[in-house]
Write a protein that holds these residues in place. Structure first.
Motif, mmCIF file in Angstrom:
data_model
loop_
_atom_site.group_PDB
_atom_site.id
_atom_site.type_symbol
_atom_site.label_atom_id
_atom_site.label_comp_id
_atom_site.label_asym_id
_atom_site.label_seq_id
_atom_site.Cartn_x
_atom_site.Cartn_y
_atom_site.Cartn_z
ATOM 1 N N ILE A 102 12.178 45.872 -8.419
ATOM 2 C CA ILE A 102 12.082 45.316 -6.882
ATOM 3 C C ILE A 102 13.275 45.119 -6.080
ATOM 4 O O ILE A 102 13.271 45.615 -4.744
ATOM 5 C CB ILE A 102 11.290 43.921 -6.970
ATOM 6 N N GLU A 103 14.418 44.724 -6.722
ATOM 7 C CA GLU A 103 15.609 44.806 -6.194
ATOM 8 C C GLU A 103 16.183 46.161 -5.807
ATOM 9 O O GLU A 103 16.357 46.425 -4.569
ATOM 10 C CB GLU A 103 16.721 44.181 -7.132
ATOM 11 N N GLU A 104 15.876 47.036 -6.670
ATOM 12 C CA GLU A 104 16.300 48.537 -6.205
ATOM 13 C C GLU A 104 15.387 49.144 -5.012
ATOM 14 O O GLU A 104 15.742 49.811 -4.168
ATOM 15 C CB GLU A 104 16.142 49.566 -7.469
ATOM 16 N N LEU A 105 13.877 48.670 -5.139
ATOM 17 C CA LEU A 105 13.273 49.216 -4.109
ATOM 18 C C LEU A 105 13.615 48.598 -3.013
ATOM 19 O O LEU A 105 13.472 49.156 -1.704
ATOM 20 C CB LEU A 105 11.885 48.783 -4.562
ATOM 21 N N GLN A 106 14.067 47.258 -2.760
ATOM 22 C CA GLN A 106 14.412 46.665 -1.620
ATOM 23 C C GLN A 106 15.719 47.195 -1.099
ATOM 24 O O GLN A 106 15.703 47.375 0.094
ATOM 25 C CB GLN A 106 14.905 45.266 -2.049
ATOM 26 N N ARG A 107 16.664 47.795 -1.950
ATOM 27 C CA ARG A 107 17.700 48.615 -1.418
ATOM 28 C C ARG A 107 17.404 49.821 -0.754
ATOM 29 O O ARG A 107 17.878 50.376 0.348
ATOM 30 C CB ARG A 107 18.777 48.800 -2.725
ATOM 31 N N CYS A 108 16.241 50.549 -1.369
ATOM 32 C CA CYS A 108 15.713 51.823 -1.042
ATOM 33 C C CYS A 108 15.106 51.442 0.358
ATOM 34 O O CYS A 108 15.048 52.357 1.365
ATOM 35 C CB CYS A 108 14.878 52.267 -1.940
ATOM 36 N N LEU A 109 14.316 50.412 0.450
ATOM 37 C CA LEU A 109 13.744 50.013 1.886
ATOM 38 C C LEU A 109 14.890 49.903 2.873
ATOM 39 O O LEU A 109 14.449 50.056 4.140
ATOM 40 C CB LEU A 109 12.700 48.826 1.701
ATOM 41 N N ALA A 110 15.687 49.083 2.689
ATOM 42 C CA ALA A 110 16.702 48.961 3.673
ATOM 43 C C ALA A 110 17.338 50.103 4.087
ATOM 44 O O ALA A 110 17.605 50.177 5.379
ATOM 45 C CB ALA A 110 17.731 47.979 3.112
ATOM 46 N N LEU A 111 17.452 51.202 3.231
ATOM 47 C CA LEU A 111 17.838 52.438 3.801
ATOM 48 C C LEU A 111 17.010 53.321 4.790
ATOM 49 O O LEU A 111 17.436 53.617 5.666
ATOM 50 C CB LEU A 111 18.622 53.244 2.401
ATOM 51 N N VAL A 112 15.866 53.206 4.099
ATOM 52 C CA VAL A 112 14.725 53.905 4.848
ATOM 53 C C VAL A 112 14.531 53.311 6.365
ATOM 54 O O VAL A 112 14.431 53.663 7.350
ATOM 55 C CB VAL A 112 13.415 54.029 4.203
ATOM 56 N N SER A 113 14.381 51.926 6.259
ATOM 57 C CA SER A 113 14.543 51.001 7.465
ATOM 58 C C SER A 113 15.658 51.351 8.597
ATOM 59 O O SER A 113 15.121 51.498 9.605
ATOM 60 C CB SER A 113 14.315 49.564 7.223
ATOM 61 N N ARG A 114 16.616 51.431 8.121
ATOM 62 C CA ARG A 114 18.003 51.892 8.966
ATOM 63 C C ARG A 114 17.797 53.414 9.451
ATOM 64 O O ARG A 114 17.955 53.655 10.716
ATOM 65 C CB ARG A 114 19.252 51.821 7.963
ATOM 66 N N LYS A 115 17.465 54.169 8.543
ATOM 67 C CA LYS A 115 16.965 55.643 9.118
ATOM 68 C C LYS A 115 15.810 55.566 10.266
ATOM 69 O O LYS A 115 16.012 56.339 11.285
ATOM 70 C CB LYS A 115 16.485 56.358 8.075
ATOM 71 N N VAL A 116 14.924 54.649 10.030
ATOM 72 C CA VAL A 116 13.697 54.526 11.048
ATOM 73 C C VAL A 116 14.277 54.006 12.198
ATOM 74 O O VAL A 116 14.004 54.485 13.399
ATOM 75 C CB VAL A 116 12.428 53.559 10.394
ATOM 76 N N ALA A 117 14.928 53.079 12.295
ATOM 77 C CA ALA A 117 15.769 52.466 13.246
ATOM 78 C C ALA A 117 16.387 53.415 14.102
ATOM 79 O O ALA A 117 16.692 53.576 15.454
ATOM 80 C CB ALA A 117 16.294 51.317 13.022
ATOM 81 N N LEU A 118 17.168 54.289 13.327
ATOM 82 C CA LEU A 118 18.088 55.225 13.845
ATOM 83 C C LEU A 118 17.626 56.386 14.667
ATOM 84 O O LEU A 118 17.591 56.708 15.603
ATOM 85 C CB LEU A 118 18.927 56.070 12.911
ATOM 86 N N GLU A 120 14.278 56.020 15.903
ATOM 87 C CA GLU A 120 13.663 55.375 16.900
ATOM 88 C C GLU A 120 14.575 55.276 18.024
ATOM 89 O O GLU A 120 14.463 55.563 19.152
ATOM 90 C CB GLU A 120 13.000 53.978 16.601
ATOM 91 N N GLU A 121 15.931 54.975 17.715
ATOM 92 C CA GLU A 121 17.031 54.708 18.784
ATOM 93 C C GLU A 121 17.002 56.091 19.602
ATOM 94 O O GLU A 121 17.265 56.395 20.709
ATOM 95 C CB GLU A 121 18.481 54.037 18.186
ATOM 96 N N GLN A 122 17.305 57.147 18.613
ATOM 97 C CA GLN A 122 17.669 58.629 19.260
ATOM 98 C C GLN A 122 16.518 59.062 20.110
ATOM 99 O O GLN A 122 16.812 59.495 21.067
ATOM 100 C CB GLN A 122 17.840 59.567 18.080
ATOM 101 N N LEU A 123 15.143 58.835 19.662
ATOM 102 C CA LEU A 123 14.135 59.234 20.353
ATOM 103 C C LEU A 123 14.032 58.524 21.563
ATOM 104 O O LEU A 123 13.778 58.978 22.731
ATOM 105 C CB LEU A 123 13.006 59.268 19.778
ATOM 106 N N GLY A 134 27.469 62.989 10.944
ATOM 107 C CA GLY A 134 28.498 62.067 10.266
ATOM 108 C C GLY A 134 28.105 60.383 10.954
ATOM 109 O O GLY A 134 28.496 59.355 10.265
ATOM 110 N N SER A 135 27.649 60.230 12.344
ATOM 111 C CA SER A 135 27.420 59.107 12.809
ATOM 112 C C SER A 135 26.109 58.367 12.269
ATOM 113 O O SER A 135 25.940 57.264 12.407
ATOM 114 C CB SER A 135 27.120 59.089 14.128
ATOM 115 N N CYS A 136 25.303 59.029 11.424
ATOM 116 C CA CYS A 136 23.976 58.481 10.858
ATOM 117 C C CYS A 136 24.115 57.778 9.680
ATOM 118 O O CYS A 136 23.332 57.185 9.152
ATOM 119 C CB CYS A 136 22.694 59.515 10.960
ATOM 120 N N LEU A 137 25.208 58.029 9.077
ATOM 121 C CA LEU A 137 25.314 57.414 7.595
ATOM 122 C C LEU A 137 26.283 56.152 7.621
ATOM 123 O O LEU A 137 27.556 56.603 8.187
ATOM 124 C CB LEU A 137 25.625 58.337 6.709
#
Length: 144
Positions: A102-118, A120-123, A134-137
């Motif tokens: 669960i802890e590992e999945l939470q870390r994965c979810l945090a990464l995916v959530s940051r990507k989704v937010a990125l 959404e901001e770009q769009l 370089g700016s997206c990581l």
């Protein structure tokens, strides 16, 4: 685990649990039931307690417990109260593995959530694709 008086056929159990008849037979063959499956007239007959046991087994499987561990757990249950400590140890060990997953999945979810937010901001800004720029990581993501 005492059996209840309800008599369900293998087909009825398959329908109620979502497990296939093949899987139910496999579980029986592998010793995954806490109690032997009754037979009446050569046919398997299940009770409500078997359904409860199958629910437990499917939740243990869904949480990543290997079949040999479920088999061991079922064997311990069949042995009775003298195995409570061993059952507790087996389940605590599995609980620790699930917690780590669960802890590992939470870390994965945090990464995916940051990507989704990125994205959404770009769009919302100009629709450009920031994929692998370089700016997206973050610094942490570059190290992973």
């Amino acid at each position: 685990m005492p059996r209840t008086s309800a008599s369900l056929s293998i087909g009825q159990v398959a329908e109620r649990t979502g497990l296939s008849v093949h899987t139910l037979r496999f579980y029986e063959k592998e010793g995954l039931f806490a109690n032997p499956v009754r037979r009446v007239g050569g046919h398997r007959v299940y009770g409500e307690s078997d359904l409860e046991w199958l629910y437990l087994c499917t939740r243990l499987r869904a949480s990543g417990m290997p079949l040999p561990a479920i088999r061991e757990y079922a064997a311990l249950v069949r042995e009775g109260k003298v195995t409570v400590q061993a059952r507790l140890a087996l389940l605590r060990s599995h609980q620790e593995r699930v917690t780590a997953q669960i802890e590992e999945l939470q870390r994965c979810l945090a990464l995916v959530s940051r990507k989704v937010a990125l994205y959404e901001e770009q769009l919302a800004d100009d629709g450009s694709d920031p994929l692998w720029t370089g700016s997206c990581l973050s610094e942490h993501e570059r190290q992973v």
